[in-house]
Scaffold this motif. Structure first.
Motif, PDB file in Angstrom:
ATOM      1  N   LEU A 262       0.805  -1.223   0.000  1.00  0.00           N
ATOM      2  CA  LEU A 262       0.000   0.000   0.000  1.00  0.00           C
ATOM      3  C   LEU A 262       0.839   1.275   0.000  1.00  0.00           C
ATOM      4  O   LEU A 262       0.365   2.325  -0.455  1.00  0.00           O
ATOM      5  CB  LEU A 262      -0.933  -0.007   1.213  1.00  0.00           C
ATOM      6  CG  LEU A 262      -1.961  -1.142   1.228  1.00  0.00           C
ATOM      7  CD1 LEU A 262      -2.827  -1.060   2.478  1.00  0.00           C
ATOM      8  CD2 LEU A 262      -2.834  -1.103  -0.025  1.00  0.00           C
ATOM      9  N   GLN A 263       2.042   1.229   0.584  1.00  0.00           N
ATOM     10  CA  GLN A 263       2.980   2.360   0.540  1.00  0.00           C
ATOM     11  C   GLN A 263       2.341   3.665   1.004  1.00  0.00           C
ATOM     12  O   GLN A 263       2.397   4.698   0.334  1.00  0.00           O
ATOM     13  CB  GLN A 263       3.558   2.526  -0.863  1.00  0.00           C
ATOM     14  CG  GLN A 263       4.344   1.321  -1.326  1.00  0.00           C
ATOM     15  CD  GLN A 263       5.009   1.539  -2.674  1.00  0.00           C
ATOM     16  OE1 GLN A 263       5.054   2.644  -3.192  1.00  0.00           O
ATOM     17  NE2 GLN A 263       5.555   0.468  -3.248  1.00  0.00           N
ATOM     18  N   GLY A 264       1.695   3.607   2.162  1.00  0.00           N
ATOM     19  CA  GLY A 264       1.116   4.810   2.754  1.00  0.00           C
ATOM     20  C   GLY A 264      -0.345   5.008   2.462  1.00  0.00           C
ATOM     21  O   GLY A 264      -0.985   5.880   3.066  1.00  0.00           O
ATOM     22  N   ALA A 265      -0.932   4.258   1.544  1.00  0.00           N
ATOM     23  CA  ALA A 265      -2.363   4.359   1.259  1.00  0.00           C
ATOM     24  C   ALA A 265      -3.159   3.795   2.432  1.00  0.00           C
ATOM     25  O   ALA A 265      -2.616   3.085   3.292  1.00  0.00           O
ATOM     26  CB  ALA A 265      -2.683   3.606  -0.028  1.00  0.00           C
ATOM     27  N   PRO A 266      -4.458   4.088   2.519  1.00  0.00           N
ATOM     28  CA  PRO A 266      -5.261   3.575   3.644  1.00  0.00           C
ATOM     29  C   PRO A 266      -5.191   2.055   3.758  1.00  0.00           C
ATOM     30  O   PRO A 266      -5.123   1.342   2.750  1.00  0.00           O
ATOM     31  CB  PRO A 266      -6.684   4.031   3.291  1.00  0.00           C
ATOM     32  CG  PRO A 266      -6.491   5.225   2.423  1.00  0.00           C
ATOM     33  CD  PRO A 266      -5.252   4.972   1.634  1.00  0.00           C
ATOM     34  N   ASN A 267      -5.178   1.604   5.000  1.00  0.00           N
ATOM     35  CA  ASN A 267      -5.080   0.160   5.233  1.00  0.00           C
ATOM     36  C   ASN A 267      -6.292  -0.572   4.647  1.00  0.00           C
ATOM     37  O   ASN A 267      -7.304   0.034   4.309  1.00  0.00           O
ATOM     38  CB  ASN A 267      -4.926  -0.149   6.718  1.00  0.00           C
ATOM     39  CG  ASN A 267      -6.072   0.406   7.556  1.00  0.00           C
ATOM     40  OD1 ASN A 267      -7.237   0.268   7.196  1.00  0.00           O
ATOM     41  ND2 ASN A 267      -5.740   1.049   8.676  1.00  0.00           N
ATOM     42  N   ARG A 268      -6.154  -1.891   4.553  1.00  0.00           N
ATOM     43  CA  ARG A 268      -7.187  -2.697   3.912  1.00  0.00           C
ATOM     44  C   ARG A 268      -7.380  -3.977   4.723  1.00  0.00           C
ATOM     45  O   ARG A 268      -6.400  -4.599   5.162  1.00  0.00           O
ATOM     46  CB  ARG A 268      -6.767  -3.038   2.491  1.00  0.00           C
ATOM     47  CG  ARG A 268      -7.824  -3.747   1.661  1.00  0.00           C
ATOM     48  CD  ARG A 268      -7.233  -4.177   0.306  1.00  0.00           C
ATOM     49  NE  ARG A 268      -6.591  -3.055  -0.378  1.00  0.00           N
ATOM     50  CZ  ARG A 268      -5.740  -3.226  -1.395  1.00  0.00           C
ATOM     51  NH1 ARG A 268      -5.434  -4.444  -1.814  1.00  0.00           N
ATOM     52  NH2 ARG A 268      -5.197  -2.168  -1.986  1.00  0.00           N
ATOM     53  N   ALA A 269      -8.631  -4.366   4.911  1.00  0.00           N
ATOM     54  CA  ALA A 269      -8.943  -5.573   5.686  1.00  0.00           C
ATOM     55  C   ALA A 269     -10.008  -6.389   4.964  1.00  0.00           C
ATOM     56  O   ALA A 269     -10.934  -5.831   4.371  1.00  0.00           O
ATOM     57  CB  ALA A 269      -9.413  -5.213   7.091  1.00  0.00           C
ATOM     58  N   THR A 270      -9.856  -7.690   5.047  1.00  0.00           N
ATOM     59  CA  THR A 270     -10.787  -8.612   4.391  1.00  0.00           C
ATOM     60  C   THR A 270     -11.116  -9.748   5.346  1.00  0.00           C
ATOM     61  O   THR A 270     -10.237 -10.249   6.058  1.00  0.00           O
ATOM     62  CB  THR A 270     -10.175  -9.197   3.103  1.00  0.00           C
ATOM     63  OG1 THR A 270      -9.746  -8.143   2.255  1.00  0.00           O
ATOM     64  CG2 THR A 270     -11.184 -10.064   2.369  1.00  0.00           C
ATOM     65  N   ASN A 271     -12.379 -10.128   5.362  1.00  0.00           N
ATOM     66  CA  ASN A 271     -12.795 -11.286   6.140  1.00  0.00           C
ATOM     67  C   ASN A 271     -13.632 -12.203   5.242  1.00  0.00           C
ATOM     68  O   ASN A 271     -14.615 -11.769   4.630  1.00  0.00           O
ATOM     69  CB  ASN A 271     -13.609 -10.869   7.361  1.00  0.00           C
ATOM     70  CG  ASN A 271     -13.964 -12.052   8.254  1.00  0.00           C
ATOM     71  OD1 ASN A 271     -15.115 -12.251   8.612  1.00  0.00           O
ATOM     72  ND2 ASN A 271     -12.992 -12.868   8.620  1.00  0.00           N
TER      73      ASN A 271
END
Length: 997
Positions: A483-492
């Protein structure tokens, strides 16, 4: 007295004489018994136990040799008997054990330990829906015993098959903790459908692999290979069938066992990359300058001048810890038998933040309700958790990043970009800030009820529910290379699988006049599976510590749900016939209906026939003392393959946006065409086998030759463009597998002082071919499918070395210069084009094998297991790392060309962005290997010593896995291919013990 009539008088006289005769006989019998007991005035008592376990043996026959005096041991293994004299000999015998004779002498107590009869124990083999004596088998079946499995401490049952069974190719596609293996039985038959074998556990087919099953609970594994053996499973038998039988309870004293080990693992073959000096020289060669400020950025220059460098692989590698603990309790009586096993397994991988944990409980119960009715269950409950890593980022980046970067920021945190290279982040930041966890719960059970309806006629009901629940969570932090500083991402993602198998079985066995033996099996079966998936993804989670546990707190990015269901309805009949135990016939027929296929071809019929001749029982062979066993077998039959995803015969729709007037709208349009004639892939297989034994089976083995022709392959057939569709899934094409297998078991040495050396050897040759594709005799070059060649081939130009300084003029013809890759001009037209491509290799090995040498001396045992895969090729990006563009690091083994080092192995490096022609040819490598997979050294303590500490048996051992690998392949591992994104193979040293109470 009443006067008797003449006929009454005669009757009275006859009865009187009969009574007197009975009295005389009774007196004689009593006198003889008195005489016997008078002579048998020596009373002997004792106890019978089993060798190795010291388990009491009930029901052992104890007979005075040469007389009719005898008794049997009771439930605690004890006995008492009167013998006539001191020179009497007692004979102890029991099914499954070697008989033993003991002279009484002056003894009054005789305790005996019986050795297991390995030939007798192996005489019974599990087949589909029953068992058979090995001597009566007509099909090709390989067996792996519990002893073979326990020799190598494995985490999954499929790993125990590697190198143990001829014709069974087991490949570790990954060495990550908890990873399972890929199994191929007698090659690859299908191009598009699944080639995995069918797994059957305690009679119930399962799906989803074997990672949930504790190897300690397995009593035996049988691999059904030919059509005669697999046709009983019809639609799912084309890729072979693996039967797993778990341990069950036994009559006698309750036995408690503990099997445990703990060990340390390390990377087996670390691929060293260039250090600081090598990195500078590499870049200097490409840029043709030694000016450091033009070769290195500021960070690199600073660290180079300070003498600092980083081994990025070591930064992410560690010593792994592996441990397993298994407690088993088994026992029972004539009515009820039970076996309970609890296991805990923990694997900490050699890469940081990678691990696998599994806890399982197996309960097997068999209960005899009456002489005619019995019920039972085999139930497994398993829970596992797994921490996965982004192997491409963590391991791939560690291989490619230069050695002169900074690991940390000034504040001690990990630096995201160690150098000015914006495409290569710090591999440790990904390991620390990306989480990928998988949780899995499984409940699998095999329930049965059996009734004897009539003599020899039995009905059995099998019911097998199988539930698995999987939850996968993934979180990618903002401070990662992804991501290099982009908003984090989560998946379930959640996946629930609910399946059941219901079977009705009728079996009938009868022997007529001790000559004709019949065994009939009838089956009606239904199996259904429902899979439900749902996935939710969000970005911008407020706190990265929340991971994926509160996705609603972020911005929902996407969501998806899915459900798939399939079912199979089956009918089967099998007849085994034996004439005098010498001439054997097996006939099998199965009809399967699958919901996955077109409405016009849902059902398939799969018959098979097999014959066998026990030559060893013929008179002209029995006189040849060197031959102890000889049997010739032949079989032919058909099996199917239903391993494709549901609904593919029905066609599908895809979502499409369009304008409705002036407004945007969403709709659906046809995506794939239905095919109501879509049916089974069918494999017709012929097999010829020879089982032999020489010198009282000191040399024994099996030879097999087979040919498998698979037709009606499931492939996409091209359609005219005016149909609006590019292709349709249809039954076209065919393949062929031809092979030879052998198994050889030898007793090399056996001495009176207890030394024994045995060898088990197996090998297999397989030739795989595509025999037809689309019915027109043409190859499919785009997919690298060629008629007459294996399914998995590498089709490309052929590497012919490196253009040298004395070949300037020849190189100019092909627009090349010295230091660049030379390609073979196969058609000699003075140019390199697609017409010069050839098949340069195949991923399918030409032959595989394994050998185990076992040594025993008194309490010591040593086993050495070696396996091999030969003549196969891999496509490994490790060999073409960076394309030699002097931007990323490369392995040290890369012997690149320079004027001072005119290498013929690798081209000269070039500057970033410059083309290094045909560099992809460096990726194709022969990966043949011979691996010392396991060395196990153990010591079993003597019975008297062990009993002093309250145990029945105790064995300590040390084991080493993957100790040595002999190969020309220089990547991480020749078995898994050794790409950047693959988990490195490990070397494991462990210590363990086996104990029983």
């Amino acid at each position: 007295m009443k006067q008797l009539l003449p006929h009454e008088a005669a009757t009275f006289l006859m009865l009187s004489r009969t009574r007197w005769l009975s009295v005389v006989i009774l007196l004689i019998f009593m006198l003889s018994q008195t005489a016997i007991y008078a002579q048998g005035n020596i009373r002997i008592t004792g106890k019978l136990t089993a060798s190795g376990t010291s388990e009491a043996l009930p029901g052992v026959n104890v007979v005075v040799k040469g007389t009719n005096l005898g008794t049997a041991t009771n439930k605690d293994g004890t006995y008492q008997i009167n013998v006539p004299a001191e020179n009497s000999t007692l004979v102890f015998s029991s099914v499954g054990y070697l008989p033993q004779e003991v002279v009484v002498g002056k003894q009054s107590t005789i305790n005996v330990t019986l050795e297991a009869d390995s030939k007798t124990l192996q005489d019974v083999v599990v087949v589909g829906y029953g068992t058979q004596r090995k001597s009566q088998l007509t099909g090709a079946i390989s067996s792996v015993s519990a002893k073979d499995i326990q020799t190598i401490p494995v985490t999954s049952a499929d790993q125990a098959l590697q190198g143990r069974a001829a014709g069974v190719d087991v490949i570790a596609s990954s060495h990550a903790p908890g990873a399972t293996a890929t199994i191929r039985v007698r090659g690859v038959s299908s191009i598009r459908a699944n080639n995995d074998p069918l797994f059957v556990v305690d009679g119930i087919p399962i799906s989803g692999g074997l990672s949930d099953i504790n190897p300690n609970i397995i009593e035996s594994m049988e691999v059904l290979k030919d059509a005669s053996a697999t046709a009983i499973y019809g639609a799912r038998g084309s890729s072979g069938v693996i039967l797993i039988t778990t341990k069950r309870g036994k009559d006698g004293r309750t036995q408690v066992t503990y099997d445990g080990y703990m060990g340390v693992s390390q990377i087996a073959n670390k691929v060293e990359v260039l250090d600081a000096e090598g990195w500078v020289n590499y870049k200097a060669t490409a840029f043709k300058t030694r000016q450091l400020d033009k070769l290195l950025d500021n960070i690199e220059l600073k660290n180079y001048q300070a003498g600092k460098q980083v081994d990025w692989q070591n930064l992410n590698l560690r010593n792994g810890i592996q441990q397993s603990h298994n407690i088993g309790v088994l026992g029972g009586n004539q009515k009820t038998r039970f076996s309970v096993n609890a296991n805990f397994l923990k694997q900490n991988g050699i890469v940081y933040n990678s691990d696998f944990t599994r806890g399982s409980l197996q309960i097997n119960i068999d209960h005899q309700i009456s002489n005619r009715f019995r019920i039972g269950t085999s139930t497994l409950l398993s829970y596992s958790s797994e921490n996965l890593i982004n192997q491409g980022q963590v391991l791939g980046q560690a291989m490619r990043i230069g050695p002169l970067g900074d690991v940390y920021n000034e504040d001690g945190t990990y630096r995201l970009f160690p150098t000015s290279e914006a495409l290569l982040g710090n591999p440790r930041t990904d390991a620390e800030n990306e989480k990928n966890q998988r949780f899995r719960t499984r409940l699998f059970s095999s329930l049965y009820a059996e009734a004897e309806l009539w003599r020899g006629l039995k009905y059995r009901l099998n019911f097998g529910p199988d539930f698995s629940f999987e939850n996968v969570g993934r979180f990618i932090g903002s401070y990662t290379n992804t991501l290099q500083g982009a908003p984090n991402r989560a998946t379930n993602s959640k996946s629930d699988t609910k399946a059941y198998t219901l079977e009705n079985l009728l079996t009938f066995s009868r022997t007529i006049k001790d000559i004709h033996a019949f065994d009939v099996t009838l089956l009606q079966s239904v199996q259904q599976q429902t899979l439900e998936n749902n996935t939710l993804e969000a970005t911008g989670i407020p706190s990265e510590k929340m991971l994926w546990h509160d996705l609603s707190s972020g911005q929902i990015r996407s969501f998806d749900t899915d459900q798939q269901q399939w079912s199979i309805l089956s009918y089967m009949a099998r007849v085994n016939y034996s004439l005098m135990g010498k001439y054997l016939i097996t006939l099998t027929a199965r009809r399967d209906g699958s919901s996955r296929f077109g409405q016009d071809r849902k059902f398939g019929f799969f018959p098979s026939a097999a014959v066998a001749w026990r030559i060893a029982d013929e008179k002209f062979i029995t006189d040849i003392r060197a031959i102890s066993d000889l049997k010739l077998r032949a079989s032919y039959g058909a099996v199917g393959n239903t391993a494709l995803n549901p609904y593919q015969s029905m066609g599908s729709l895809t979502r499409r946006s369009y304008l409705f007037g002036s407004e945007a709208a969403l709709g659906f349009e046809p995506n794939t065409l239905p095919n109501f004639d879509l049916g089974w892939e069918t494999s017709h297989q012929a097999n010829i086998g020879l089982d032999f034994g020489l010198f009282n089976n000191r040399i024994a083995g099996t030879l097999e030759y087979y040919q498998i022709k698979t037709t009606d392959l499931l492939l996409n057939r091209a359609l005219p463009q005016n149909t609006g569709f590019g292709s349709i899934l249809a039954n076209i094409g065919s393949t062929k597998n031809t092979g030879f297998e052998f198994t050889l078991n030898t007793m090399n040495v056996q001495t009176q002082d207890g030394f024994k050396w045995t060898t088990s050897l197996n090998g297999a040759i397989n030739k795989n071919q595509i025999t037809d594709l689309y019915g027109n005799g043409k190859d499919d070059v785009g997919n690298s499918w060629f008629i007459g060649q294996p399914i998995n081939v590498f089709y490309n130009l052929q590497f012919d070395g490196i253009w040298q300084a004395n070949e300037v003029e020849q190189a100019k013809v092909y627009s090349r210069t010295p230091g660049q890759i030379k390609v073979k001009d196969l058609n000699n037209d003075g140019k390199i084009t697609g017409d010069d491509r050839v098949i340069i290799g195949s991923a399918i090995p030409k032959w595989t094998g394994g050998i185990t040498n076992t040594f025993n001396y008194k309490g010591f045992d040593l086993s050495i297991f070696v396996n091999t895969r030969q003549k196969f090729m891999v496509n490994s990006d490790v060999y073409a790392l960076d394309n030699l563009e002097a931007r990323y690091n490369i392995p040290r083994f890369v012997n690149y060309y320079t004027p001072e080092n005119p290498s013929n192995d690798y081209p000269a490096p070039v500057t970033p962005g410059m083309n290094n022609p045909n560099i992809d040819l460096m990726r194709y490598r022969d990966a043949s290997y011979v691996r010392v997979r396991n060395i196990n050294l153990g010591y079993t303590f003597g019975t008297q010593l062990v009993k002093r500490i309250g145990l029945q048996s105790l064995r300590l051992y040390v084991s080493g896995q993957n100790l040595f690998t002999f190969t020309k392949f220089q990547g991480w591992d020749p078995e898994s291919g050794g790409n950047l994104g693959s988990y490195p193979s490990t070397r494991l040293i462990l210590f363990g013990l086996n104990a029983s109470l």
